[in-house]
Design a protein around this motif. Sequence first.
Motif, mmCIF file in Angstrom:
data_model
loop_
_atom_site.group_PDB
_atom_site.id
_atom_site.type_symbol
_atom_site.label_atom_id
_atom_site.label_comp_id
_atom_site.label_asym_id
_atom_site.label_seq_id
_atom_site.Cartn_x
_atom_site.Cartn_y
_atom_site.Cartn_z
ATOM 1 N N ASN A 99 0.825 -1.205 0.000
ATOM 2 C CA ASN A 99 0.000 0.000 0.000
ATOM 3 C C ASN A 99 0.858 1.253 0.000
ATOM 4 N N ALA A 100 0.321 2.327 -0.583
ATOM 5 C CA ALA A 100 0.864 3.675 -0.447
ATOM 6 C C ALA A 100 -0.073 4.434 0.485
ATOM 7 N N ASN A 101 0.489 5.144 1.480
ATOM 8 C CA ASN A 101 -0.323 5.699 2.559
ATOM 9 C C ASN A 101 -0.002 7.163 2.849
ATOM 10 N N PHE A 102 -0.987 7.851 3.435
ATOM 11 C CA PHE A 102 -0.799 9.120 4.115
ATOM 12 C C PHE A 102 -0.978 8.865 5.609
ATOM 13 N N THR A 103 -0.096 9.457 6.432
ATOM 14 C CA THR A 103 -0.185 9.323 7.884
ATOM 15 C C THR A 103 -0.311 10.697 8.509
ATOM 16 N N TYR A 104 -1.221 10.815 9.485
ATOM 17 C CA TYR A 104 -1.421 12.079 10.192
ATOM 18 C C TYR A 104 -1.329 11.827 11.688
ATOM 19 N N VAL A 105 -0.627 12.710 12.397
ATOM 20 C CA VAL A 105 -0.439 12.583 13.848
ATOM 21 C C VAL A 105 -1.256 13.676 14.534
ATOM 22 N N PRO A 106 -2.458 13.351 15.045
ATOM 23 C CA PRO A 106 -3.302 14.384 15.632
ATOM 24 C C PRO A 106 -3.017 14.701 17.092
ATOM 25 N N ALA A 107 -2.305 13.821 17.805
ATOM 26 C CA ALA A 107 -2.122 14.024 19.244
ATOM 27 C C ALA A 107 -0.733 13.558 19.667
ATOM 28 N N TYR A 108 -0.180 14.280 20.637
ATOM 29 C CA TYR A 108 1.165 14.002 21.130
ATOM 30 C C TYR A 108 1.189 14.353 22.608
#
Length: 230
Positions: A99-108
């Motif tokens: 797969n080719a993906n987009f990753t988003y980090v909403p919380a840290y």
Amino acid sequence: MNKEAAKELNPETYAVQQIYALRYHRFEVNPYFGLTMNDQFVGHNGPGLAINWYLTNVLAIGVNGNWYAGLNTPSDFNFQTSRAARIGEPITEYQWNANANFTYVPAYGKFAGFSDFIFHYDFFVLGGVGAISTRPIAVVDPDNRTFNWKPKLAFHVGGGLRIFFNRWFAAMAEVSDYIFFDELENPSVAQSPQDKSTWLAEGKSFTNNVQAQVGFSVFLPFSWEYRLPK
């Protein structure tokens, strides 16, 4: 009290702390092992690898892949059901997935552990598109039917948690859903059992392969310089 009073103090206090594990313009190399969560009849377990490049500190593009060939295992529940009902449940086995993906980090954030050690963590969500290679396992008429691997369009959605042990190494747990239309074995046998056109059931089966993935992440390069020093 005397022991605590003897400790050295850092008199500098910063209103806004710098991010402990910066992701901006770093590669993430993530080996993992996946376990099937939602298929009662056959397990599709296997190793995988994801590689991501962070365009910003919260957004990345990347690829991931899973290898299943030789690791598909029909479950005891499948055997017992087939034996009790005197009928085989159509099942499939997987070969690979990419797969080719987009990753988003909403919380840290961070939390304390082991007395005074501070763990940093983040949550991430991802989505992408790719392909998965599958084939039916002949259970209805295994004496005559054999199936070949065939790649199919697949979609990938998921989310997970990383816990950092230092600025470049983290443990990872993720739940991913690989969504595709699969082909199943025809549950009935035609008058000419060697006619290959009768081996597959009509239509496609909407399939969710929900997979728990556990592994670790290595961020490269190992170190960096902040654009704005303290």
